[in-house]
Design a protein around this motif. Structure first.
Motif, PDB file in Angstrom:
ATOM      1  N   LEU A  77      42.694  43.892  38.468  1.00  0.00           N
ATOM      2  CA  LEU A  77      44.210  44.474  38.361  1.00  0.00           C
ATOM      3  C   LEU A  77      45.043  43.783  39.489  1.00  0.00           C
ATOM      4  O   LEU A  77      46.262  43.592  38.833  1.00  0.00           O
ATOM      5  N   VAL A  78      44.618  43.219  40.633  1.00  0.00           N
ATOM      6  CA  VAL A  78      45.641  42.677  41.468  1.00  0.00           C
ATOM      7  C   VAL A  78      45.364  41.234  41.239  1.00  0.00           C
ATOM      8  O   VAL A  78      46.357  40.701  41.529  1.00  0.00           O
ATOM      9  N   TRP A  79      44.492  40.340  40.620  1.00  0.00           N
ATOM     10  CA  TRP A  79      44.613  39.091  40.520  1.00  0.00           C
ATOM     11  C   TRP A  79      45.719  38.540  39.862  1.00  0.00           C
ATOM     12  O   TRP A  79      46.504  37.544  40.353  1.00  0.00           O
ATOM     13  N   PRO A  80      46.415  39.221  38.772  1.00  0.00           N
ATOM     14  CA  PRO A  80      47.859  38.531  38.296  1.00  0.00           C
ATOM     15  C   PRO A  80      48.994  38.295  39.332  1.00  0.00           C
ATOM     16  O   PRO A  80      49.809  37.402  39.157  1.00  0.00           O
ATOM     17  N   TYR A  81      48.693  38.967  40.308  1.00  0.00           N
ATOM     18  CA  TYR A  81      49.590  39.155  41.216  1.00  0.00           C
ATOM     19  C   TYR A  81      49.473  38.166  42.619  1.00  0.00           C
ATOM     20  O   TYR A  81      50.137  38.154  43.514  1.00  0.00           O
ATOM     21  N   SER A  82      48.196  37.517  42.558  1.00  0.00           N
ATOM     22  CA  SER A  82      47.825  36.674  43.387  1.00  0.00           C
ATOM     23  C   SER A  82      48.280  35.325  43.055  1.00  0.00           C
ATOM     24  O   SER A  82      48.858  35.019  42.086  1.00  0.00           O
ATOM     25  N   ILE A  83      48.284  34.376  44.226  1.00  0.00           N
ATOM     26  CA  ILE A  83      48.812  32.993  43.746  1.00  0.00           C
ATOM     27  C   ILE A  83      48.032  32.121  42.678  1.00  0.00           C
ATOM     28  O   ILE A  83      48.279  31.270  42.225  1.00  0.00           O
TER      29      ILE A  83
END
Length: 350
Positions: A77-83
């Motif tokens: 879930l949070v991967w897309p908002y990581s660099i």
């Protein structure tokens, strides 16, 4: 005893991880959308303690699997908002002639550190400023901005849903809407860039799903999706800005992106958390600037504290020659669900 406490904590956080999949609008369900990175951090800590203390437990591998699956889901879930995630908006050098520089912030109505906001705006010198939770006292305190920003809309309210918008760029059309709730205004404005191009700005601040405000997310979701549909139907390039009281990765915001075919500049760059300014561990992105086609991102930055519970967010966007992102598009089922959410929101408020 330590094992029992660990099992109780693991059970709670597994439940908290999967509760948001329940498609109910109750605030106590939707609030678990917010702290996904925090839940991931807690799981990492629990995994360490479980590996150290739980090896002799008969159900060791079952509990380990539960932690691992929940952690994997949160990483997804949070991967897309990581660099490391895929960018939805590509980088574009800033051109003031065909770009816009704006600041969006929630000042917190009861905050009285007016000078911090005024000084920040003076230093950053944006084209457009949108501030929410502005009562009459705030509107009066911001009067010095009238010297710099010729165009403005002032709607101070005492119910924490007041808003003000200041612009150096001229308005060619302006409308004040009460899309879902007659006590919560929003703006729809056509702004002329320096090169003569018109863009539409939708500025909103829907009610959060928390006790004391709204017991469900129905009205908030409906307002966000109404604006998404308006943006999609608008042939002009547009921006949706404001404190949406919803995190970037929630189901509603994801549906909004598909319905509107807009893009989130956070994707592939970072969380850019704007709330809560006073509690570092409990922070998530509630204040947003979404971009429609033909915009490239020149800058996005969370600004320093202005005494509010939110940090302001600054963005520079420039019109690009070509569509700069691969848009997510809503399926017929998702469009139907969005229409149902909008209808339910209007019914709840009627």
């Amino acid at each position: 005893m330590e094992i029992l406490v660990l099992k109780i904590l693991i059970s709670f956080f597994i439940a908290f991880t999967w509760i948001p999949l329940i498609k109910l609008d109750y605030w106590w369900v939707r609030v678990f959308d917010y702290p996904r990175f925090q839940k991931l951090s807690v799981f990492a800590t629990l995994m360490i303690f479980w590996m150290l203390l739980g090896r002799e437990d008969a159900g060791f591998w079952y509990w380990t699997a539960g932690i691992f699956v929940s952690m994997s889901y949160l990483v997804f879930l949070v991967w897309p908002y990581s660099i490391l995630g895929k960018k939805m908006v590509q980088k574009e050098p800033y051109d003031p002639e065909k770009g816009i520089h704006l600041i969006v912030g929630n000042v917190f109505q009861y905050n009285r550190e007016f000078e911090k906001t005024l000084n920040l705006i003076q230093i950053k010198d944006p084209d457009l400023v949108f501030l929410v939770e502005t009562d009459q006292t705030w509107a009066d305190a911001l009067t010095p901005l009238h010297l710099t920003f010729e165009h403005r809309i002032l709607l101070p309210l005492e119910n924490t849903y007041g808003l003000v918008l200041y612009s150096k760029l001229p308005f060619k059309r302006q409308q004040i809407h009460y899309l879902i709730n007659e006590e919560i205004p929003s703006l729809e404005i056509d702004v002329e860039l320096r090169n003569g191009q018109l863009i539409t700005i939708y500025a909103i601040h829907p009610a959060p799903p928390v006790p004391g405000e709204s017991l469900s997310s129905t009205e908030r979701d409906a307002e966000i999706l109404v604006v998404g549909k308006k943006s999609k139907e608008n042939p002009q390039t547009s921006l949706v800005i404001g404190d949406l009281n919803d995190v970037a990765w929630s189901y509603t915001t994801s549906l909004f992106l598909k319905i509107s075919e807009m893009a989130d500049p956070r994707r592939g760059r970072g969380f850019y958390n704007t709330f809560h300014a006073k509690y570092p561990f409990f922070r998530w992105p509630l204040d947003h600037v979404f971009l429609s086609k033909h915009f490239g991102l020149s800058k996005i930055h969370v600004l320093k504290s202005i005494g509010s519970d939110h940090f302001p967010i600054e963005l520079k966007a420039t019109l690009a020659k070509q569509k700069s992102t691969d848009r997510e598009k809503a399926s017929p089922e998702e469009k139907k669900e969005a229409n149902e959410k909008i209808s339910n929101g209007k019914k709840e408020n009627s």
